[in-house]
Design a protein around this motif. Structure first.
Motif, PDB file in Angstrom:
ATOM      1  N   ALA A 152      20.005 -17.716   9.905  1.00 50.83           N
ATOM      2  CA  ALA A 152      18.943 -18.042   8.945  1.00 50.83           C
ATOM      3  C   ALA A 152      17.681 -18.466   9.682  1.00 50.83           C
ATOM      4  O   ALA A 152      16.560 -18.105   9.293  1.00 50.83           O
ATOM      5  N   GLY A 153      17.849 -19.240  10.758  1.00 46.71           N
ATOM      6  CA  GLY A 153      16.697 -19.649  11.562  1.00 46.71           C
ATOM      7  C   GLY A 153      15.970 -18.459  12.158  1.00 46.71           C
ATOM      8  O   GLY A 153      14.734 -18.429  12.209  1.00 46.71           O
ATOM      9  N   ALA A 154      16.742 -17.445  12.604  1.00 43.45           N
ATOM     10  CA  ALA A 154      16.127 -16.245  13.183  1.00 43.45           C
ATOM     11  C   ALA A 154      15.339 -15.467  12.131  1.00 43.45           C
ATOM     12  O   ALA A 154      14.261 -14.940  12.408  1.00 43.45           O
ATOM     13  N   ILE A 155      15.866 -15.412  10.907  1.00 42.10           N
ATOM     14  CA  ILE A 155      15.174 -14.691   9.827  1.00 42.10           C
ATOM     15  C   ILE A 155      13.849 -15.360   9.482  1.00 42.10           C
ATOM     16  O   ILE A 155      12.845 -14.699   9.201  1.00 42.10           O
ATOM     17  N   LEU A 156      13.833 -16.694   9.527  1.00 36.75           N
ATOM     18  CA  LEU A 156      12.650 -17.458   9.095  1.00 36.75           C
ATOM     19  C   LEU A 156      11.806 -17.946  10.266  1.00 36.75           C
ATOM     20  O   LEU A 156      10.906 -18.759  10.075  1.00 36.75           O
ATOM     21  N   ALA A 209      17.735 -16.952   2.926  1.00 36.63           N
ATOM     22  CA  ALA A 209      16.627 -16.624   3.825  1.00 36.63           C
ATOM     23  C   ALA A 209      16.149 -15.195   3.585  1.00 36.63           C
ATOM     24  O   ALA A 209      14.933 -14.922   3.567  1.00 36.63           O
ATOM     25  N   GLU A 210      17.076 -14.279   3.384  1.00 37.56           N
ATOM     26  CA  GLU A 210      16.705 -12.887   3.105  1.00 37.56           C
ATOM     27  C   GLU A 210      15.981 -12.755   1.771  1.00 37.56           C
ATOM     28  O   GLU A 210      15.033 -11.973   1.638  1.00 37.56           O
ATOM     29  N   LEU A 211      16.419 -13.530   0.778  1.00 38.88           N
ATOM     30  CA  LEU A 211      15.728 -13.518  -0.520  1.00 38.88           C
ATOM     31  C   LEU A 211      14.296 -14.023  -0.382  1.00 38.88           C
ATOM     32  O   LEU A 211      13.371 -13.460  -0.979  1.00 38.88           O
ATOM     33  N   LEU A 212      14.097 -15.069   0.402  1.00 40.51           N
ATOM     34  CA  LEU A 212      12.748 -15.609   0.619  1.00 40.51           C
ATOM     35  C   LEU A 212      11.844 -14.561   1.254  1.00 40.51           C
ATOM     36  O   LEU A 212      10.694 -14.369   0.846  1.00 40.51           O
ATOM     37  N   VAL A 213      12.378 -13.883   2.270  1.00 39.56           N
ATOM     38  CA  VAL A 213      11.585 -12.882   2.985  1.00 39.56           C
ATOM     39  C   VAL A 213      11.308 -11.668   2.100  1.00 39.56           C
ATOM     40  O   VAL A 213      10.173 -11.168   2.049  1.00 39.56           O
ATOM     41  N   ASN A 214      12.323 -11.198   1.397  1.00 32.37           N
ATOM     42  CA  ASN A 214      12.142 -10.022   0.538  1.00 32.37           C
ATOM     43  C   ASN A 214      11.122 -10.271  -0.564  1.00 32.37           C
ATOM     44  O   ASN A 214      10.376  -9.367  -0.947  1.00 32.37           O
TER      45      ASN A 214
END
Length: 304
Positions: A159-163, A188-193
């Motif tokens: 999650a840290g890597a995604i954000l 984290a993926e939902l936030l980015v998407n």
């Protein structure tokens, strides 16, 4: 012949020259003027305090002046250069950009994200720099430094890597800590998407998280203003949303390729005067739709 692992792969253009250069500050020409309130801003005070305590952390970025003179054009770091001038500094170490487009550089560069700031602070602490000195350098109080240093406590590595380069606040990570590892990654993926890093959105994700995916699964989750029945519906809706996103991601590349091919074919079709005249006379509604397809931009295609 084995390629040096430190050298870039063939065909890859480096954004900066290999070595920094030390330049006279008077030889660096700013490409924009600072606003009248720039020196009263908190950011400027942080830079001044940082220079006084530990020097320049992030070198300014320059490019050689195309007029072949001994001057350099400043692409990034106008506040840093101004702070150095106020401190009567004579020289500064700079990164030399291989791109002379200031607009392009500043559009592509990412400012320090919370996770990057966290890692910078942790690295300084590991090197033995006292927290008091870091606080002075960043013009922050001690509690803020400690909070930033603990930013990723309880956050899984994935999650840290995604954000890592996203503008997430400390409150976002506080909410993520309430979720188990797999759910943190999904959140984290939902936030980015959604390109939405607000506290309200991450709280909505928490509300839609099944009880079994929470760190404290025995404690009934409570979200202000949301009834248990509404949370159950949100869990179902969020699960469907995630399935939809996964489905779109699986076919996005192929769909985008198909659209590009179709766009080229329709443009060529409408380039035939006889075809265009026939459609205008007999099927004007089709002609309008075909013209809309040919005018789709790459950004609009991504939303199709």
């Amino acid at each position: 012949m084995k390629r040096d692992e430190h050298q870039p792969p063939p065909g890859v253009n480096l954004g900066f020259e290999d070595d920094c250069v030390t330049l006279p500050i008077d030889a660096i020409l700013p490409l924009r003027t600072l606003g009248k309130n720039a020196k009263s801003s908190r950011k400027y005070r942080q830079i001044v305090a940082s220079i006084a305590q530990i020097g320049i952390v992030e070198p300014p970025v320059v490019v050689r002046n195309p007029d072949k003179s001994a001057t350099w054009l400043l692409l990034d770091g106008h506040l840093r250069i101004e702070a150095l001038k106020d401190a009567d500094a004579q020289e500064v170490e700079c990164l030399v950009s291989t791109d002379d487009e200031a607009f392009t550089y500043n559009r592509q560069v990412s400012r320090l994200a919370p996770i990057q700031e966290h890692r910078m602070i942790r690295k300084a602490i590991e090197r033995g720099v006292p927290e008091e000195k870091i606080a002075l350098a960043l013009d922050l109080n001690m509690s803020s430094i400690r909070r930033k240093a603990r930013l990723l406590d309880g956050i899984c590595e994935e999650a840290g890597a995604i954000l890592k380069d996203k503008p997430c606040t400390n409150a976002v990570f506080e909410t993520l800590r309430k979720m188990k590892t797999i759910r943190q990654i999904e959140a984290a993926e939902l936030l980015v998407n959604a390109n939405n890093y607000s506290v309200a959105y991450v709280n909505a994700i928490l509300a839609g998280t099944p009880q079994a995916q929470l760190v404290d699964s025995s404690k009934q989750k409570k979200v202000k203003g949301i009834t248990p029945e509404a949370m159950a519906r949100m869990e179902q809706e969020l699960a469907r949303l995630q399935e939809g996103i996964a489905s779109i991601q699986d076919t996005y590349g192929q769909d985008h390729l198909h659209l590009t091919v179709i766009k080229g074919y329709v443009r060529k079709l409408l380039g035939n005067a006889r075809v265009a005249h026939y459609l205008a006379q007999n099927h004007p509604e089709f002609l309008g739709e075909f013209q809309t397809i040919t005018e789709i931009t790459p950004a609009e295609a991504a939303d199709v």
